[in-house]
Each structure stands twice: as structure tokens, then as C-alpha cells.
Design a protein around this motif. Sequence first.
Motif, mmCIF file in Angstrom:
data_model
loop_
_atom_site.group_PDB
_atom_site.id
_atom_site.type_symbol
_atom_site.label_atom_id
_atom_site.label_comp_id
_atom_site.label_asym_id
_atom_site.label_seq_id
_atom_site.Cartn_x
_atom_site.Cartn_y
_atom_site.Cartn_z
ATOM 1 N N ARG A 232 0.807 -1.218 0.000
ATOM 2 C CA ARG A 232 0.000 0.000 0.000
ATOM 3 C C ARG A 232 0.846 1.277 0.000
ATOM 4 N N THR A 233 2.088 1.144 0.396
ATOM 5 C CA THR A 233 2.931 2.349 0.398
ATOM 6 C C THR A 233 3.239 2.837 -1.012
ATOM 7 N N THR A 236 1.757 6.338 -1.822
ATOM 8 C CA THR A 236 2.465 7.482 -1.235
ATOM 9 C C THR A 236 3.831 7.667 -1.870
ATOM 10 N N GLU A 262 -7.849 5.339 -3.497
ATOM 11 C CA GLU A 262 -8.890 5.899 -2.639
ATOM 12 C C GLU A 262 -10.235 5.326 -3.083
ATOM 13 N N TYR A 269 -7.117 4.032 0.534
ATOM 14 C CA TYR A 269 -5.839 4.503 1.063
ATOM 15 C C TYR A 269 -5.135 5.329 -0.013
ATOM 16 N N PRO A 270 -4.168 6.167 0.345
ATOM 17 C CA PRO A 270 -3.524 6.314 1.662
ATOM 18 C C PRO A 270 -4.167 7.353 2.572
ATOM 19 N N ASN A 271 -5.082 8.177 2.047
ATOM 20 C CA ASN A 271 -5.565 9.312 2.848
ATOM 21 C C ASN A 271 -7.036 9.222 3.225
ATOM 22 N N GLY A 272 -7.695 8.149 2.844
ATOM 23 C CA GLY A 272 -9.097 7.993 3.200
ATOM 24 C C GLY A 272 -9.992 9.070 2.624
#
Length: 379
Positions: A232-233, A236, A262, A269-272
Motif C-alpha cells: 500500500r505504500t 504514497t 482511494e 488509502y492512503p488518505n481515506g
Amino acid sequence: MLTQALLVDDSRSVLNFLKRHIEAEGLVEATTFLDPVEALACARDRVFDLVLVDYEMPHMDGISFIRTLRTLPGCTDIPIAMITSRQTDDIKMEALQAGATDFLPKAPQSVEMTVRLRNLIQLGAAVRKLNDRAAHLASEVAAATRKLGEREEEIILRLALAVEYRDNDTGEHTLRVARYSRIIAEQLGLPARLCRDIYLAAPLHDVGKVAIPDNILLKPGRLTDDEMAVIRTHATIGEKILADSSCELIQLGTQIAAGHHERWDGAGYPNGLKADEIPVAARVVAVADVFDALTTRRPYKEPMPLELARDYLVENQGRQFDPACVEAFLSRWDEVVGIAAGQAATALPKSGATPAPFILGAAGSRPNLDRTDEAAAAV
């Protein structure tokens, strides 16, 4: 090239005199009209370097003629002289405001007329040279800009392909996602330039995978929770790789890399991010990326039939996906099928291990994506 002059006067004798006078030195070719309306029609189709027009004419006076002529393409800068014996201050001011460059006396043997006419011919030739030079420079700038754009696009595509080759031995996923994304963007009615840019930037969606270790990225089996966290990184990381670019395409790629996982319901993810908080380009690519991930072979799974992948998108619109993006995608289903049909060269598993088969969930509707969870839908 001869200077092209347009002569307009309702007197044939005056026109003949002007034509002989202006063509005497062999530097000018004159086109004459008795009717100003016909002259304007000609000026819409031809480019002239110099215009001489009488003030008093039927149908249209010289000032109205000049005012209309100045609105035509290619006529904004050319010298225009009004011929009149009534050179009052009011007439001169009105003519100048309409766009007149100079005035010529109507006396046929006037020395002043000869001198002014010579100056106007020289000015017309000079303006034409400047306009030709400006057009040439504009053409060169456009060509240079086009080449820069092509190089920019090539660099972006090659960067995306380099990342893609780490993942599944082929750049076809990258290209299909780009094509699917363009379909969605176009059907959403986005501006043509944005549709093009989304198509070009979409291949950058997984650029962050370049930092994911091979033992995780290429693992043929199901990932552990810790491994999924590493995977998942890539969103980002992709954002960081592309951030702060002055290139508009890279800026759009940054939005896509950061936001394509998202979810419409905010569980991504990553920021919902939720709904319209997600950039539209990322929402577009999310649908394209998931559909291609579902329908192609990966090291960890077999491809899902197109119809089942379509059902998955429908079932998850309003939760995982922007409903408008799903609707736009499915509205051109025949094209989608055509793009998907070019998957013959889709990569085989790298590790030599047998990929997990495609199986339906217990309810018969949820696919076993193996590499993904419900929040990610596809990696």
C-alpha cells in the motif's frame, strides 16, 4: 512578391486613375471594386497589403467600410487610406477611430497624393514582411513546442513501462489502463485537453511500485497483512516521486499515483479521501486499473471473465468507485471488450509457480483477487 492593393471607389474613372498610378512602378498589383459590399466579400477570401477607399459611396460610406474591414482576419494591421475631398476634423477623427491609417486628397495630380501613396505602399510591404516573419516564428515555436510535448510524453510512457516490467513482464497493463481511462474521461464529458492528459498520465499510476521489494511485489501467493501494508505504500511513494514537478502531465500523474486506491466511500488509502475529495483523474484511473487487474493474468491469479469483472464494477459503484465513472466506462462496452481482446501477450507468472485460480466467493459474486483486499480491490 507584389504588394496587393484593394481599391474601392464608385467612380470608374477614379479607379482607373488609382490603378494606373499605384501600379506605375511595377511593385503593386491592384484589385478594384465599384461596390464596397463586393469589396468586403473579396477581402474575406483574400489577403491584401494595402487598401484605398473612397469616403462617399452608395450602400456604405468609407468609414463604415473601414470599420467592417478591420474586423476581418488579416486586416487588423494593414494600412488603409480614405480618399476624400472633405477632410474636416470630424470626418478625420471618425475615420481614425474606425481604423484609417491615412488620408489621400481626391485631386488626381496632387503631389501630396503621390508622396502619401508611395509611403503607404512601403508601409504595406513592411507590414506584410513583419506578418510573414511573425507567422514563420509562430510556426517554429509551435513545432518546437510539439516536439517538447512528444518528448515529454515519451519520457512519461517509458518511465511507466519500466515500472510495469517489474510487475508482470509487459507494458500492456499500462497501455490498457491509459485507453480505458480515456474512454471514461471522454464519456464524463471532461474537456478534450484533460481527456488527453489523463490518457497520457494514467500510466504513472503505479510508479511507486519501483520501491516495493521483489519478494513482495512478485510473490505468487496471498500476501500477509504486513506485506499488504508494504504494498500500500506504493501510492504514497508514487506521489513523492512525482511531486513538485513543473510539468502539467507529471502534476496530473501525481494526483493519479496518490489517489487511485482511494474509495468513493472513504475506505481507501492512503488518505481515506471520499467522493469528490478524490481528484477526478484518480477516480477515472481507479476504475480502469481495477478492471484490467481483474481481467488479466497475474503471478498470483488467473484472469476473471470480462462479464464478471463488469458485474464487480456495477456492484461496487457508490462504494469503491465513482458511480459516474463506472457508468461512463460501461457505456462504451464494445470498445472496452476490443481493448481487452488485445491481451494475448499478457505476461505469464514470473516465478514459475502456478497462479491462484479465479474463484467466486461463497456468495457467488465476490472474486478471490488473492493479492488484494476489499479496500484495495486491485494492486
